[in-house]
Motif scaffolding. Structure first.
Motif, PDB file in Angstrom:
ATOM      1  N   ASN A 164     -16.502  75.217-101.016  1.00 60.23           N
ATOM      2  CA  ASN A 164     -17.648  76.123-101.019  1.00 60.23           C
ATOM      3  C   ASN A 164     -17.443  77.146-102.137  1.00 60.23           C
ATOM      4  O   ASN A 164     -16.458  77.904-102.128  1.00 60.23           O
ATOM      5  CB  ASN A 164     -17.754  76.819 -99.658  1.00 60.23           C
ATOM      6  CG  ASN A 164     -19.006  77.670 -99.530  1.00 60.23           C
ATOM      7  OD1 ASN A 164     -19.406  78.347-100.472  1.00 60.23           O
ATOM      8  ND2 ASN A 164     -19.619  77.647 -98.360  1.00 60.23           N
ATOM      9  N   ILE A 165     -18.350  77.179-103.090  1.00 57.55           N
ATOM     10  CA  ILE A 165     -18.174  78.033-104.268  1.00 57.55           C
ATOM     11  C   ILE A 165     -18.997  79.327-104.203  1.00 57.55           C
ATOM     12  O   ILE A 165     -19.201  79.991-105.218  1.00 57.55           O
ATOM     13  CB  ILE A 165     -18.484  77.263-105.567  1.00 57.55           C
ATOM     14  CG1 ILE A 165     -19.925  76.742-105.580  1.00 57.55           C
ATOM     15  CG2 ILE A 165     -17.501  76.119-105.754  1.00 57.55           C
ATOM     16  CD1 ILE A 165     -20.343  76.158-106.928  1.00 57.55           C
ATOM     17  N   LEU A 202      -4.752  77.363 -95.217  1.00 59.47           N
ATOM     18  CA  LEU A 202      -3.535  76.557 -95.362  1.00 59.47           C
ATOM     19  C   LEU A 202      -2.638  76.617 -94.135  1.00 59.47           C
ATOM     20  O   LEU A 202      -1.788  75.742 -93.941  1.00 59.47           O
ATOM     21  CB  LEU A 202      -2.745  77.015 -96.598  1.00 59.47           C
ATOM     22  CG  LEU A 202      -3.377  76.671 -97.946  1.00 59.47           C
ATOM     23  CD1 LEU A 202      -2.587  77.319 -99.083  1.00 59.47           C
ATOM     24  CD2 LEU A 202      -3.465  75.163 -98.148  1.00 59.47           C
ATOM     25  N   ASP A 203      -2.819  77.610 -93.284  1.00 61.97           N
ATOM     26  CA  ASP A 203      -2.001  77.716 -92.075  1.00 61.97           C
ATOM     27  C   ASP A 203      -2.523  76.832 -90.946  1.00 61.97           C
ATOM     28  O   ASP A 203      -1.747  76.239 -90.204  1.00 61.97           O
ATOM     29  CB  ASP A 203      -1.942  79.172 -91.600  1.00 61.97           C
ATOM     30  CG  ASP A 203      -1.186  80.066 -92.561  1.00 61.97           C
ATOM     31  OD1 ASP A 203      -0.210  79.588 -93.177  1.00 61.97           O
ATOM     32  OD2 ASP A 203      -1.584  81.242 -92.712  1.00 61.97           O
ATOM     33  N   ASN A 204      -3.848  76.767 -90.785  1.00 59.11           N
ATOM     34  CA  ASN A 204      -4.391  76.104 -89.589  1.00 59.11           C
ATOM     35  C   ASN A 204      -5.057  74.757 -89.852  1.00 59.11           C
ATOM     36  O   ASN A 204      -5.429  74.058 -88.917  1.00 59.11           O
ATOM     37  CB  ASN A 204      -5.385  77.025 -88.875  1.00 59.11           C
ATOM     38  CG  ASN A 204      -6.561  77.446 -89.754  1.00 59.11           C
ATOM     39  OD1 ASN A 204      -7.125  76.635 -90.484  1.00 59.11           O
ATOM     40  ND2 ASN A 204      -6.951  78.720 -89.662  1.00 59.11           N
ATOM     41  N   LEU A 222      -9.878  79.491 -99.555  1.00 62.40           N
ATOM     42  CA  LEU A 222      -9.443  78.731-100.725  1.00 62.40           C
ATOM     43  C   LEU A 222      -9.523  79.571-101.992  1.00 62.40           C
ATOM     44  O   LEU A 222      -8.602  79.565-102.817  1.00 62.40           O
ATOM     45  CB  LEU A 222     -10.283  77.460-100.839  1.00 62.40           C
ATOM     46  CG  LEU A 222      -9.838  76.415-101.867  1.00 62.40           C
ATOM     47  CD1 LEU A 222     -10.224  75.013-101.396  1.00 62.40           C
ATOM     48  CD2 LEU A 222     -10.441  76.675-103.246  1.00 62.40           C
ATOM     49  N   ILE A 223     -10.604  80.310-102.156  1.00 66.00           N
ATOM     50  CA  ILE A 223     -10.745  81.135-103.352  1.00 66.00           C
ATOM     51  C   ILE A 223      -9.734  82.288-103.324  1.00 66.00           C
ATOM     52  O   ILE A 223      -9.169  82.658-104.364  1.00 66.00           O
ATOM     53  CB  ILE A 223     -12.179  81.670-103.476  1.00 66.00           C
ATOM     54  CG1 ILE A 223     -13.173  80.497-103.606  1.00 66.00           C
ATOM     55  CG2 ILE A 223     -12.311  82.611-104.666  1.00 66.00           C
ATOM     56  CD1 ILE A 223     -12.887  79.562-104.768  1.00 66.00           C
ATOM     57  N   CYS A 224      -9.474  82.852-102.135  1.00 65.86           N
ATOM     58  CA  CYS A 224      -8.443  83.890-102.026  1.00 65.86           C
ATOM     59  C   CYS A 224      -7.076  83.340-102.429  1.00 65.86           C
ATOM     60  O   CYS A 224      -6.318  83.986-103.166  1.00 65.86           O
ATOM     61  CB  CYS A 224      -8.385  84.428-100.604  1.00 65.86           C
ATOM     62  SG  CYS A 224      -9.809  85.437-100.123  1.00 65.86           S
ATOM     63  N   GLN A 283      -5.115  71.230-104.619  1.00 70.68           N
ATOM     64  CA  GLN A 283      -4.113  70.216-104.276  1.00 70.68           C
ATOM     65  C   GLN A 283      -3.376  70.574-102.988  1.00 70.68           C
ATOM     66  O   GLN A 283      -3.068  69.691-102.176  1.00 70.68           O
ATOM     67  CB  GLN A 283      -3.122  70.053-105.432  1.00 70.68           C
ATOM     68  CG  GLN A 283      -3.705  69.372-106.653  1.00 70.68           C
ATOM     69  CD  GLN A 283      -4.203  67.975-106.348  1.00 70.68           C
ATOM     70  OE1 GLN A 283      -3.506  67.154-105.742  1.00 70.68           O
ATOM     71  NE2 GLN A 283      -5.428  67.697-106.756  1.00 70.68           N
ATOM     72  N   LEU A 284      -3.092  71.843-102.770  1.00 70.70           N
ATOM     73  CA  LEU A 284      -2.425  72.263-101.542  1.00 70.70           C
ATOM     74  C   LEU A 284      -3.301  71.963-100.321  1.00 70.70           C
ATOM     75  O   LEU A 284      -2.806  71.518 -99.277  1.00 70.70           O
ATOM     76  CB  LEU A 284      -2.115  73.765-101.603  1.00 70.70           C
ATOM     77  CG  LEU A 284      -1.011  74.196-102.576  1.00 70.70           C
ATOM     78  CD1 LEU A 284      -0.947  75.719-102.681  1.00 70.70           C
ATOM     79  CD2 LEU A 284       0.344  73.629-102.150  1.00 70.70           C
ATOM     80  N   TYR A 285      -4.603  72.208-100.448  1.00 73.39           N
ATOM     81  CA  TYR A 285      -5.494  71.922 -99.328  1.00 73.39           C
ATOM     82  C   TYR A 285      -5.626  70.409 -99.098  1.00 73.39           C
ATOM     83  O   TYR A 285      -5.664  69.957 -97.943  1.00 73.39           O
ATOM     84  CB  TYR A 285      -6.878  72.545 -99.584  1.00 73.39           C
ATOM     85  CG  TYR A 285      -6.936  73.981 -99.141  1.00 73.39           C
ATOM     86  CD1 TYR A 285      -7.390  74.345 -97.874  1.00 73.39           C
ATOM     87  CD2 TYR A 285      -6.517  75.011 -99.982  1.00 73.39           C
ATOM     88  CE1 TYR A 285      -7.428  75.667 -97.466  1.00 73.39           C
ATOM     89  CE2 TYR A 285      -6.556  76.340 -99.582  1.00 73.39           C
ATOM     90  CZ  TYR A 285      -6.998  76.654 -98.319  1.00 73.39           C
ATOM     91  OH  TYR A 285      -7.025  77.963 -97.911  1.00 73.39           O
ATOM     92  N   LEU A 286      -5.678  69.656-100.168  1.00 76.57           N
ATOM     93  CA  LEU A 286      -5.768  68.201-100.020  1.00 76.57           C
ATOM     94  C   LEU A 286      -4.548  67.647 -99.298  1.00 76.57           C
ATOM     95  O   LEU A 286      -4.664  66.714 -98.487  1.00 76.57           O
ATOM     96  CB  LEU A 286      -5.922  67.546-101.387  1.00 76.57           C
ATOM     97  CG  LEU A 286      -7.277  67.719-102.079  1.00 76.57           C
ATOM     98  CD1 LEU A 286      -7.217  67.208-103.508  1.00 76.57           C
ATOM     99  CD2 LEU A 286      -8.384  67.018-101.310  1.00 76.57           C
TER     100      LEU A 286
END
Length: 237
Positions: A7-8, A194-196, A216-218, A230-233
């Protein structure tokens, strides 16, 4: 693998804070795709405080993955999506002054409205998803209005995850299981990070797509946009 739609909106918020065109929303979407995102999500609101309607038309010309437009199905919003024809429209019952989405549809109370709206959108060839709370009754109501997918509103999960992941996920697992039984696709979004995220994915094997923006933007401020995507993927594998 569950797809990641970025979401941008927050990119547009930053741009609008100074005026001009920096950062460029269209270029940001192209870069997100280049960095591995499998979809781009926008949520235009009537006051255009972040994504503007003009952005939506411009993005349609460049997005090569899945384009998902979220919003309250007002006449202006419906006109927009019928002209743009994104891959997916996600209907969200936002009040005009809502800071962010804060509730799912009452699919029983709004059955007639949702049924007619979804029918109109499907005639334009778009997949339709509707925002719902993790309530089995609301999921069953969603099946009756003809939607293709539901998007589970995950704020309660994200809040509860800090204290008890098992309790936090339970209503979502039940809702997802019922949705699958009813033949509905399952998306999720709101306050995922990234935690949950990995725990949600592991406990909802039916999950088709997550839409993530704010967190994600934060994270990208510290890790960089490419590395963050990449971390989220990795959490979704």
């Amino acid at each position: 693998m569950t797809k990641l739609s970025v979401n941008i909106n927050k990119i547009a918020t930053l741009r609008n804070a100074r005026g001009g065109d920096r950062p460029n929303v269209v270029q940001a979407a192209k870069d997100c795709e280049r960095f591995g995102a499998q979809g781009i999500t926008v949520h235009p609101r009537p006051d255009e405080r972040h994504i503007r309607y003009r952005d939506v038309y411009d993005l349609k010309e460049v997005v090569t993955t899945e384009f998902n437009i979220e919003g309250n199905p007002t006449p202006d919003f419906l006109k927009l999506v019928k002209e743009v024809k994104p891959d997916q429209v996600t209907l969200v019952p936002d009040a005009p002054d809502a800071i962010t989405s804060n509730a799912g549809w009452d699919t029983i109370r709004h059955k007639d409205f949702l049924t007619q709206t979804i029918l109109e959108l499907k005639e334009y060839g778009m997949r339709v998803s509707i925002f719902v709370n993790p309530d089995v009754g609301m999921v069953e109501g969603a099946a009756l209005v003809g939607t293709d997918r539901i998007e589970l509103y995950t704020e309660a999960y994200a809040t509860g995850y800090r204290n008890s992941p098992e309790q936090a996920i339970a209503p979502y697992a039940n809702a997802a299981q019922r949705a699958q039984q009813l033949g509905l696709g399952i998306n999720a979004g709101h306050d995922l990070d990234l935690d949950n995220l990995k725990y949600l994915k592991n406990n909802l094997p039916e999950l088709a797509e997550v839409s993530i923006g704010h967190a994600l933007i934060c994270d990208a401020l510290y890790y960089g946009l490419e590395n963050t995507i990449q971390l989220y993927l990795r959490q979704l594998k």
